[in-house]
Design an enzyme around this catalytic site. Structure first.
Site, PDB file in Angstrom:
ATOM      1  N   HIS A 351       0.720  -1.215  -0.104  1.00 52.29           N
ATOM      2  CA  HIS A 351      -0.195   0.067   0.118  1.00 52.29           C
ATOM      3  C   HIS A 351       0.880   1.414   0.106  1.00 52.29           C
ATOM      4  CE1 HIS A 351      -4.209  -1.328   0.561  1.00 52.29           C
ATOM      5  NE2 HIS A 351      -3.511  -2.484   1.089  1.00 52.29           N
ATOM      6  N   LYS A 539      -9.159  13.975   3.978  1.00 50.60           N
ATOM      7  CA  LYS A 539      -8.213  12.743   4.100  1.00 50.60           C
ATOM      8  C   LYS A 539      -7.410  12.935   5.353  1.00 50.60           C
ATOM      9  CE  LYS A 539      -6.812  14.018   0.002  1.00 50.60           C
ATOM     10  NZ  LYS A 539      -6.684  12.954  -0.544  1.00 50.60           N
ATOM     11  N   ARG A 540      -6.519  11.830   5.782  1.00 50.60           N
ATOM     12  CA  ARG A 540      -5.685  11.989   6.804  1.00 50.60           C
ATOM     13  C   ARG A 540      -4.909  13.182   6.765  1.00 50.60           C
ATOM     14  NH1 ARG A 540      -4.926   7.973  10.252  1.00 50.60           N
ATOM     15  NH2 ARG A 540      -3.858   9.597  11.581  1.00 50.60           N
ATOM     16  N   LYS A 545       0.487  14.580   1.759  1.00 48.89           N
ATOM     17  CA  LYS A 545      -0.844  14.783   1.039  1.00 48.89           C
ATOM     18  C   LYS A 545      -1.003  16.570   1.084  1.00 48.89           C
ATOM     19  CE  LYS A 545      -3.543  10.928   3.124  1.00 48.89           C
ATOM     20  NZ  LYS A 545      -4.064  10.275   2.255  1.00 48.89           N
ATOM     21  N   THR A 649      -8.448   6.824  -2.553  1.00 54.76           N
ATOM     22  CA  THR A 649      -9.972   6.504  -2.857  1.00 54.76           C
ATOM     23  C   THR A 649     -10.893   7.535  -2.729  1.00 54.76           C
ATOM     24  OG1 THR A 649      -9.808   5.583  -0.755  1.00 54.76           O
ATOM     25  CG2 THR A 649      -9.482   3.981  -2.398  1.00 54.76           C
ATOM     26  N   LYS A 653     -14.202   8.709  -5.022  1.00 57.03           N
ATOM     27  CA  LYS A 653     -15.505   9.045  -4.115  1.00 57.03           C
ATOM     28  C   LYS A 653     -16.117  10.217  -4.778  1.00 57.03           C
ATOM     29  CE  LYS A 653     -14.226   6.914  -0.014  1.00 57.03           C
ATOM     30  NZ  LYS A 653     -13.433   7.177   1.057  1.00 57.03           N
TER      31      LYS A 653
HETATM   32  C1  LIG Z   1     -12.168   7.333   1.544  1.00 56.60           C
HETATM   33  C2  LIG Z   1     -11.913   7.744   2.729  1.00 56.60           C
HETATM   34  C3  LIG Z   1     -10.322   7.833   3.257  1.00 56.60           C
HETATM   35  C4  LIG Z   1      -9.227   7.730   2.007  1.00 56.60           C
HETATM   36  O1  LIG Z   1      -9.167   9.334   1.586  1.00 56.60           O
HETATM   37  P1  LIG Z   1      -7.897   9.447   0.683  1.00 56.60           P
HETATM   38  O2  LIG Z   1      -8.405  10.827   0.331  1.00 56.60           O
HETATM   39  O3  LIG Z   1      -7.748   8.596  -0.253  1.00 56.60           O
HETATM   40  O4  LIG Z   1      -6.743   9.500   1.535  1.00 56.60           O
HETATM   41  C5  LIG Z   1     -10.129   8.372   4.557  1.00 56.60           C
HETATM   42  N1  LIG Z   1     -10.713   8.436   5.415  1.00 56.60           N
HETATM   43  C6  LIG Z   1     -12.397   8.220   5.052  1.00 56.60           C
HETATM   44  C7  LIG Z   1     -13.233   8.353   6.288  1.00 56.60           C
HETATM   45  C8  LIG Z   1     -12.718   8.020   4.010  1.00 56.60           C
HETATM   46  O5  LIG Z   1     -13.950   7.750   3.920  1.00 56.60           O
END
Ligand SMILES: *Cc1c(COP(=O)(O)O)cnc(C)c1O
Length: 807
Positions: A351, A539-540, A545, A649, A653
């Site tokens: 990952h 995101k985190r 990032k 991911t 979305k």
């Molecule tokens: C989809 C999702 C992530 C992943 O987000 P990235 O932008 O791909 O890092 C992290 N936290 C939550 C709650 C999510 O639904």
């Protein structure tokens, strides 16, 4: 029969009211929303249990191969809505609730959000389970039932404060404790070698045992009988306490194993405990699988034909030596046979290439904790090194570089690669980097083992359930075939220039933006204009990032809006929304949160600009919040330093809900912009090759940019020159130092100018609504590839080799 309870509205309504009253011993109209939630969820679980039983029966009869997805994290989110939809009873329940003057949404909101994961990796595992079941394949999750999930985030005075997430306290309806399938897991002790009829045997003595109790959660597929399992293990004291030990302390030590989810997915702390967690759920999960397998087939000879063990990131990599231990010590196989079975059973997903996230366990910790597993790991390493010597010659540096154990560390990624028949990356770019750079030698050594499986998201949660308005519009235009086959999104293409459709989509977007704005105003008192551009980065919180680049740009933008009235006039109002949790010990990430909130205080209160620029940091970003956020975005911020985000991911979305990506060519952004057409995203900045080149030459000095670019200099100076009057003068000194004195390793300043331009372009683009809506619709039409249904079909075809469950 519970089945008939959902037969029609009338039957359900009566049964439900009766059940609520029976469960809580009061009149229906006196019960709380929580009690109403609890009852509904219980009835839904019972309803699903028929199919759950049938699925298990079918699998016993058909002797099919099954996959077990081992993951330290399953970020499931709430289950009620998803389960109602997948069982096809959501409308019925909704209508019945209308009759009862109840709001189903309000009741769904009572469910705790089980946050048994940190972010993308855990959410991926959850999306996988939904797709596996919905496609009708036999595949189950195996993880840990943490008593406390990922912490709840509060923002106090602009700072993140972490509060324990007591998700179980409300009572978790969905899982079933399987006491009689509990197993004992040994730690510590010694290994003794015995001779038995000329055969050498190893016995593990004086071990401390931990009882592992499984809790099964039904994973209900969409419009199918398939109900798979998510098996979550809980650590409890074993039947007998060791002699001469403080019982209370002993108990609490053991329960610790399934107490906390590690809040950090990129660094390791509390190493022994973490290692205990890993072995705990690996050994327990495997034991149950082996027990079932032997009961069904009477032999382990065919284990790899009936079982695939998937290793999600390196955390469950101990599966490799543990399966060897079972085959050799418990089943009496010789090494070569055991190795052959093991390496045909295990598959591994990588990952990340972030060095700090590649797990390496000190031998001095692993050996005493898991003496026999360590012996086997040493033997795997010894044999692998002999192969390496055969290939490269004695003393070649590659032998030590590639070894599984080196510098007194066990390299878990190497162990997973050597012990698996398949190693996959999670996006095309990421897999190429693995194959050509990071794991080049392994790729040459194990021809054909490395492969790509681009991540996805389940469109059932992330579109069908979370964006009903868009779902209805899609179904109206292209029929409902997309729910089963997301490639049908493509049928939207003829409509992307249709004025009426654009207007309808615009209305959908406005409705979702309004819903998000309402929650933000209710919870945080900040009013957002739904006509402004919703520019969202959730995101985190992590340096790679580059939320920092985003907030520095907002500082620049604010300066410009103040200075340049012509620019201000032509600027379309923009609302920047952040959501992110920072790991508890990650001080730099926490500083960025404070910076965002500090800037927000200024810009939101400036009457001169606040009709043009707003900024919100939403509290406690999690799956349920994401479900509200994703559909409300116009712009999806995906601005990681190229090469650093393996896939992402969140980007998918957003795309599926009709946002345009403003981003770098990193991770799956590459594929997103290929599918949608690069002209339908806003792509900027260094690409992966350029980043690699800069890394290699070291030809980068952030001070050059500081001196050359007045806009950047001003923003950086504002961090430390007292511009922020509400904080200590040194509050943001670390950020300044990091960018200038410490070399700006994530190229924030390097990409800054390109980002400013990309942002300007986005703002202009949005003002041409006709074009914008077309691009948004194209993004939706081309997002079908990013459903986990596609991802799972590829895992099934290339790695797991499963057949659909034969009922
Ligand atoms: C989809 C999702 C992530 C992943 O987000 P990235 O932008 O791909 O890092 C992290 N936290 C939550 C709650 C999510 O639904």
């Amino acid at each position: 029969m519970t089945t008939s309870l959902f037969k029609n509205k009338k039957v359900f309504k009566e049964a439900y009211v009766k059940r609520v009253e029976e469960m809580f011993g009061k009149r229906f109209d006196e019960t709380t929303m929580n009690e109403k939630y609890f009852t509904l969820a219980t009835m839904v679980r019972e309803y699903a249990s028929n199919n759950w039983i049938e699925t298990q029966g079918a699998l016993k009869k058909s002797n099919q191969k099954q996959t077990y997805y081992f993951s330290m994290e399953f970020l499931m989110g709430r289950l009620l809505t998803n389960n109602l939809t997948n069982l096809g009873i959501r409308n019925l329940v909704e209508e019945a609730f209308d009759d009862l003057s109840l709001d189903l949404n309000e009741i769904e909101d009572k469910e705790a959000d089980p946050g048994l994961g940190n972010g993308g990796l855990g959410r991926l595992a959850a999306c996988f389970l939904d797709s596996i079941a919905s496609l009708g394949y036999p595949g189950h999750g195996n993880g840990i039932r943490y008593r406390y999930g990922f912490f709840e985030q509060r923002i106090i005075d602009g700072y993140q404060v972490e509060v324990p997430d007591q998700w179980l306290q409300k009572g978790f309806v969905w899982d079933v404790r399987k006491e009689n399938e509990a197993v004992d897991i040994p730690f510590f002790g010694q290994v003794r070698m015995l001779e038995d009829n000329g055969k050498i045997k190893y016995v593990h003595e004086n071990a401390e045992y931990v009882k592992a109790v499984p809790y099964d959660v039904p994973i209900i597929g969409y419009d199918t009988k398939t109900v798979n399992n998510l098996i979550l293990w809980s650590a409890e004291p074993a039947r007998t306490y060791p002699q001469g030990i403080n019982a209370a302390e002993y108990e609490s030590n053991i329960r610790q194993i399934s107490e906390f989810l590690y809040p950090d997915d990129s660094t390791d702390e509390g190493k022994i405990l973490r290692l205990k967690q890993q072995y705990f759920f690996v050994a327990a999960g495997l034991k149950r699988i082996v027990n079932n397998h032997k009961e069904q087939y009477g032999t382990m000879e065919n284990f790899h034909e009936k079982v695939c063990l998937h290793i999600n990131d390196t955390h469950p990599a101990l599966l490799v030596p543990e399966l060897m231990r079972v085959l050799i010590d418990e089943e009496g196989y010789d090494w070569d046979t055991a190795w052959s079975i093991t390496t045909k059973t295990c598959a591994y997903t990588n990952h990340t290439i972030l060095a700090e996230a590649l797990e390496k366990w000190p031998v001095r910790l692993l050996q005493p904790l898991l003496p026999r597993v360590f012996m086997i790991t040493e033997e795997i390493n010894k044999r692998f090194c002999l192969d390496l010597i055969d290939r490269y010659g004695e003393g070649h540096p590659k032998v030590t570089e590639l070894a599984i154990i080196g510098e007194d560390l066990v390299r878990m990624a190497h162990l997973a690669i050597v012990g698996s028949f398949s190693v996959n990356g999670v996006a095309a770019l990421h897999t190429n980097i693995l194959k050509e750079i990071e794991m080049k030698d392994f790729n040459e050594l194990f021809k054909g083992r490395f492969n790509n499986k681009t991540n996805g998201i389940t469109h059932r949660r992330w579109l069908l359930n979370s964006n009903p308005e868009l779902s209805d519009l899609l179904t109206k235009l292209i029929g409902d075939g997309w729910i089963k086959d997301t490639m049908e999104f493509d049928k939207l293409m003829p409509y992307v220039t249709d004025e009426k459709v654009k207007k309808e989509f615009y209305d959908v977007k406005q409705a979702r933006k309004t819903a998000l704005a309402e929650r933000i105003e209710r919870e945080q008192g900040i009013k957002l204009d739904p006509n402004s551009i919703f520019d969202i980065q959730v995101k985190r919180m992590h340096e790679y990032k580059r939320q920092l680049m985003n907030i520095l740009h907002i500082m620049y933008l604010y300066n410009r809006l103040k200075d340049d009235s012509e620019f201000r006039q032509n600027f379309h109002p923009q609302s920047f929304i952040f959501g992110a949790k920072a790991a508890g010990g990650y001080d730099f990430a926490k500083k960025v949160i404070k910076l965002i909130n500090t800037v927000a205080d200024i810009v939101n209160n400036d009457e001169e600009t606040n009709s043009k620029l707003k900024l919100v940091f939403v509290e406690n970003y999690n799956v349920s919040y994401a479900e509200l956020i994703m559909p409300a975005a116009d712009l999806s911020e995906q601005i990681s330093t190229a090469t650093k985000e393996a896939s992402g991911t969140g980007n998918m979305k957003f795309m599926m809900n009709g946002a345009l990506t403003i981003g770098t060519l990193d991770g799956a952004n590459v594929e997103i912009s290929e599918f949608a057409g690069i002209e339908n995203e806003i792509i900027f900045g260094l690409n992966a090759d350029e980043v690699n080149e800069l890394n290699a030459t070291g030809d980068y000095n952030p001070w050059d940019i500081y001196y050359k670019d007045e806009r950047i200099r001003r923003v950086l100076d504002q961090l430390i020159n007292g511009y922020f009057s509400n904080v200590q003068p040194d509050e943001f000194r670390d950020i300044y130092d990091n960018l200038l004195h410490n070399g700006d390793s994530y190229y924030v300043l390097k990409d800054f100018d390109a980002y400013i331009n990309a942002q300007e372009k986005a703002n202009k683009m949005y003002q041409d609504q006709d074009k914008w809506l077309e691009k948004a619709l194209i993004n939706i039409a081309k997002s079908g590839y990013f459903s986990t249904d596609r991802t799972i079909e590829q895992y099934v075809e290339d790695i797991w080799h499963l057949e659909k469950i034969k009922f």
